[in-house]
Design an enzyme around this catalytic site. Sequence first.
Site, PDB file in Angstrom:
ATOM      1  N   GLU B  42      -0.656  -5.215  -5.102  1.00  0.00           N
ATOM      2  CA  GLU B  42      -0.412  -4.202  -4.080  1.00  0.00           C
ATOM      3  C   GLU B  42      -0.842  -2.870  -4.679  1.00  0.00           C
ATOM      4  O   GLU B  42      -0.302  -2.421  -5.683  1.00  0.00           O
ATOM      5  CB  GLU B  42       1.085  -4.199  -3.747  1.00  0.00           C
ATOM      6  N   ASP B  53       9.355   6.920  -0.999  1.00  0.00           N
ATOM      7  CA  ASP B  53       9.336   6.562  -2.409  1.00  0.00           C
ATOM      8  C   ASP B  53      10.294   7.379  -3.250  1.00  0.00           C
ATOM      9  O   ASP B  53      10.527   8.557  -3.000  1.00  0.00           O
ATOM     10  CB  ASP B  53       7.909   6.722  -2.959  1.00  0.00           C
TER      11      ASP B  53
END
EC number: 4.2.1.20
Lengths: 403, 260
Positions: B42, B53
């Site tokens: 990924e 995040d």
Amino acid sequence: MENSPNSFRTQPDERGHFGQFGGRYVAETLMPLILDLEKEYRAAKADPSFKEEFDDLLEHYVGRPSPLYFAPRLTEELGGAQIWFKRDELNHTGAHKINNCIGQILLAMRMGKTRIIAETGAGQHGVATATVCARFGLPCTIFMGATDVARQQPNVFRMKLLGAEVVPVTSGAATLKDAMNEALRDWVANVHDTFYIIGTAAGPHPYPELVRDFQSVIGKEAREQMLARTGRLPDLLVAAIGGGSNAIGLFHPFLDDPDVGMLGVEAAGHGLDKQHAASLAGGFPGILHGNKTYLLQDEDGQITEAHSISAGLDYPGIGPEHAWLKETGRVEYTAVTDDEALDAFQLLCRTEGIIPALEPSHAIAAIVKRAKEMPQDSVILANLCGRGDKDIFTVAEALGVEM
Amino acid sequence: MTRLASAFAKPHPALVCFITAGDGDTAANLDALVAGGADVIELGMPFTDPMADGPAIQAANLRSLGGGTKTADVLRIATDFRARHPDVPLVLMGYANPMVRRGPEWFAEACTRAGVDAVICVDLAPEEDPDLGPALREAGISLVRLATPTTDASRLPTVLEGSSGFLYYVAVAGITGKQQAAIESIESNVSRIKRSTDLPIAVGFGVRTPEQAAEIARVADGVVVGSALVEIIAEHGANAPAKLRELSAALAAAVHEARN
């Protein structure tokens, strides 16, 4: 006007879109909550007791209706259209932000949420949020860029006095955009008990709609007051735009009055060819902070830093309804520089004995250019959305005055 | 069978490894992860505002952009990876704005040319699928959606509609790299979701150690590790590949052997 709809007041559609703008661009964790908020908001809107409580607080706590004021000496000085101000700087906490905070905290309590978070740039929305949290006894965390914490110490202290926790955000450029990122991160981790009071008419649906609705008290009052005082509607409405909540609040009740022109004023900062915060004038459609709208960005879609002398306009995006109103042509948008806003700030102090915030100083700067071109029997109505006490240090520095 | 389907058809659960493109020597770091035993890669597309995040991946995004990484560089990293590893599935993960900036068709075609198998777009809710989904599906690129602890039974069909490749189960309501969810909650949610879809389910957010990975691999089809790898790149810079290989090998052993 291209693709002119029958009414400009029926947006957004049921999926939260204003034409191609708006929508719900959030992480999946937040989606169920956003959908729930929409459902609760629909219910609140249909509930007379919600409106009753909102109206009561606006009257007795905020001090509404705010006056509609004819500015004789400014009008004379500019020698054109009559200039009128909607005095939202006289609200409790000194700006229009409180209208929205009252509405949202009532929604939060209706949803059983027990903790409030908010982002703030200059600190005005943070102060308004901390104020309503103190009023209703809910714990409150305000995210504020570390750069803004340093340059807005009086507001940081105000928020703390009101019982809020102020969290300095150090990521990115440590300003409003980063504070909003951090507020979203907190929200994702605390969805079960936390309500996010967004400060402007932007973010994922239904925020742009509900913030607009709460701020529309400005335009509704102004429309009635203007009719009562002069028996007519204004020729031109003018308001400053960062995210655009005071402007949409003034404009929305007039959108279907075809003879009322509207002018939104963005911050051109150092100039549109330099660093600025005018996302309509210098940006492109994109996706950030939950909505599709005009953004300052590079060719790869990376968001660029905004600049304005006014911390309240210093944001690289704009509410999606403004993006739509620009595309339909219903509202005209322009931009004025830091220097023009500073001149207008001093002009209003001198002619009317009113110290405006730097945000509405942008609206006044646009009026300076526009009033002269209009006949003396025409009427300009501008929103004086905040008072300038918070800005005197910034202005002194810009003018080279030692305090 | 597609590369992604093959990866999830192996006789063991899949290890999915995430790093941010343009943060450090990405080619060497990716090679180290594959050598260590990663089944799926990924690759993060850096964005100025990575609001889902945590601190580790935020910092990786800013390091990458600060070093001048452009969208063209991310696509070049993907293209080169595909040339070196013809069989390892490659998933691009990122935020909507950089993906749609030049239009969804442009992005889908760029992914096809770069040999990208799937895309994860964190802030593209299923409700806004038209911005990207149709173009990706047309190009044969999978759109991997996220399900979370807040995705209840009434909402799950909306998430599954138009999902392909695999389903990414976000183990915690929160941001990347923070606390780990209780295995009981992961197990019950994964089995609940399994009743509604045949897609493989990979679980991520808060997975840092081989022990945690093994625990999850017993109940899911794949385990995603990101922040722990990104922190190695932050700490070791040019010496990161050896360390990445070490951790990915330990993670792979744990994940691949979890059910034995």
